[in-house]
Every structure is written in structure tokens, then in C-alpha cells.
Design a protein around this motif. Sequence first.
Motif, short mmCIF file in Angstrom:
data_model
loop_
_atom_site.label_atom_id
_atom_site.label_comp_id
_atom_site.label_asym_id
_atom_site.label_seq_id
_atom_site.Cartn_x
_atom_site.Cartn_y
_atom_site.Cartn_z
N GLU A 24 -12.33 4.01 7.77
CA GLU A 24 -12.57 2.73 8.14
C GLU A 24 -12.66 1.96 7.18
O GLU A 24 -12.05 0.64 7.30
CB GLU A 24 -13.80 2.68 9.26
N THR A 25 -13.45 1.93 6.01
CA THR A 25 -13.53 1.05 4.71
C THR A 25 -12.06 0.89 4.36
O THR A 25 -11.43 -0.12 3.92
CB THR A 25 -14.20 1.39 3.97
N ILE A 26 -11.38 1.89 4.26
CA ILE A 26 -10.00 1.98 3.51
C ILE A 26 -9.08 0.90 4.44
O ILE A 26 -8.20 0.12 4.26
CB ILE A 26 -9.17 3.27 3.29
N ARG A 27 -9.06 1.08 5.76
CA ARG A 27 -8.23 0.35 6.60
C ARG A 27 -8.66 -0.95 6.63
O ARG A 27 -7.74 -1.88 6.79
CB ARG A 27 -8.45 1.10 7.98
N THR A 28 -9.84 -1.50 6.65
CA THR A 28 -10.32 -2.69 6.55
C THR A 28 -9.85 -3.30 5.30
O THR A 28 -9.55 -4.58 5.41
CB THR A 28 -11.77 -2.52 6.85
N LEU A 29 -10.08 -2.93 4.15
CA LEU A 29 -9.83 -3.30 3.02
C LEU A 29 -8.24 -3.72 2.68
O LEU A 29 -7.73 -4.81 2.10
CB LEU A 29 -10.45 -2.60 1.81
N ARG A 30 -7.38 -2.67 3.30
CA ARG A 30 -5.80 -2.55 3.39
C ARG A 30 -5.61 -3.93 4.21
O ARG A 30 -4.54 -4.51 3.82
CB ARG A 30 -5.34 -1.38 3.73
N ASN A 34 -3.38 -7.17 3.04
CA ASN A 34 -2.14 -7.24 3.50
C ASN A 34 -1.95 -8.71 3.87
O ASN A 34 -1.07 -9.26 4.18
CB ASN A 34 -1.69 -6.29 4.47
N ASP A 35 -3.29 -9.51 4.27
CA ASP A 35 -3.41 -10.77 4.96
C ASP A 35 -3.34 -11.80 3.45
O ASP A 35 -3.42 -12.91 4.00
CB ASP A 35 -4.66 -10.79 5.76
N ILE A 59 -5.03 -1.22 -3.48
CA ILE A 59 -4.65 -2.63 -3.85
C ILE A 59 -4.06 -2.44 -5.09
O ILE A 59 -3.85 -1.30 -5.81
CB ILE A 59 -6.04 -3.03 -3.90
N LYS A 60 -3.53 -3.52 -5.51
CA LYS A 60 -2.78 -4.19 -6.67
C LYS A 60 -3.36 -5.12 -7.50
O LYS A 60 -2.86 -5.87 -8.35
CB LYS A 60 -1.29 -4.31 -6.29
N THR A 61 -4.68 -5.46 -7.04
CA THR A 61 -5.34 -6.50 -7.79
C THR A 61 -6.22 -6.34 -8.81
O THR A 61 -6.30 -5.11 -9.00
CB THR A 61 -6.10 -7.38 -6.48
N PRO A 62 -6.90 -7.11 -9.73
CA PRO A 62 -7.48 -6.95 -10.70
C PRO A 62 -8.69 -6.20 -10.35
O PRO A 62 -9.44 -6.23 -9.12
CB PRO A 62 -7.78 -8.06 -11.38
#
Length: 270
Positions: A24-30, A34-35, A59-62
Motif C-alpha cells: 500500500e505504501t509503495i502504490r501510494t508513493l508511486r 506519477n502525478d 522513484i527517480k527524485t533526489p
Amino acid sequence: MDQHLIALDLDGTTLNNASQLTTETIRTLRALANDGHIVSIITGRPYRIARRIYDQIGIKTPMVNFNGALTHIPHEAWNGEYEIELTRELALDLLDHQKELGIKTITVEDKFHVWANHPTKDLPEFLPDHLTKDQLLTHHNLTEDPIALTIEYHPGEEHKIIKAVNQKYGDFVEPRVWGGSYNILELIHRGIHKESGMFYIAKQYNISKQNIIAFGDEHNDLEMLDAAGRGVAMKNAVPAVLNVADDVTAVDNDHNGLAKYLQSYFKLAI
């Protein structure tokens, strides 16, 4: 909704009590990434034990490691990357005086390397339980300035170590005791905390303070939650963090408290 920076502590916050990410945490953060929101891990963990979590989220962020002393984009050569180092002299001075100071284990790290005076089974994952010959902390092996030092001390000896560090290196080093059941203190560059990395990332993406939402549960999250536009304490947070927070999750880290808060706040259908 405007682009937000979502700043995430790991242990006791994004991770459950087994130090794992839930589906659930992975799906929420992805979904948030994506938004178009900037989802950033901001942790005291070194990169070597935060990388798998970053990769699992996808993710691909810092990411910020060592409580603000290293900010980078994993697996990329990012021109915004920075690290704030301590000194080799400090590490070797503590090594040379480990017995009289009551130091049990001293771990020294930079982005990709770890050295220690000996392997230990005391705190799996956080402290190295095995070392190669070149990872043994010696004057010969430690050739560069490290980013962070983590000291496991004999019970009751922390004040002796802190006093010695402050007397010789207090102008640029800040000792912090982990607290709880751990006999651990870490040495970081004075004035560098999680909020330093948080604001640096926000600046890279032109995100205003009001659009920064930060989550945490422990003392090393205090500055970050206090400085964010919205500081959210986990239900399981220590009292000091609850006191500075703007809001508190309805449930704790072991029941998807972070994910459920984000789903509600950003109106996600997960």
C-alpha cells in the motif's frame, strides 16, 4: 493540486516495524510521483542501506542521507549533488582513544564506503556485521574525509565522548544521541540536519515552503517537521515531534499510517 515536495523519514515512518515497505505504501508513493509530486526520502540512514528502499518505491527524485549531509539522485550523475564532510583527523582521533572514551564500535562512512574498528552483530544492517580487510578502520585504510561517524558506546559513557568531541571539534561537529534502547550517537556537521536537504531539494524544483509536507517520528526529524509547510508526525512519534507537528497520522507506521494520510490529503483512490 500544485506540485508538492513530500519529504519522508524512513524508520518508524515510511517503513513498518519490520523495516519493510508495504504494498500500500509503495502504490501510494508511486501514484504521487506519477502525478508529478517530488517524493524524496530524507533519512539518517547511509546510502548503502537506503538504496533498496528507494529502488523498491521506484522513484527517480533526489534522496537525502546522513540527516542532510548527502543529497543526490541515486544511479545518476546529478550536477546538484552535494556532500558535507567531517574530517579524517576526527575519525582517527576517536579510533586512537576508543578504550578510554568507552567506545565499543566506531563506524565511518562516505557515500559508497564503510569502515569500522570491528564487525558487530549488535545492530544488524545499521552497523556492519562483516568487514573486508580494506574496510577495517585504520590510519592506512581511511585516506579520505568521511561524511558520517556512528559510535556505539558502552552504557553511560556517552557524556565522556560528547565532552571530548566538543572540546576539540565542537566548532564544526554536532554529536547526537539516538535515544531509546540504543547506546548510539552519531556525529554530523554542525548545523546540518534533515531540513537542510529538504529545502535544497525544494529549491531545485521551485517548490515553495507551503507546498512542502514532511513526515517523521524521531528526534532527528524535529527540525524538518518544524520547518516544513506541513509537518506531520506519525501517531507513534516521540512527544517532542508530536509537539512541533502541524498534524498527526490517524494510525501508526505499522498500519500504513503514512500511506493512509497521503491518500486522504491528496484524494488518491488507491
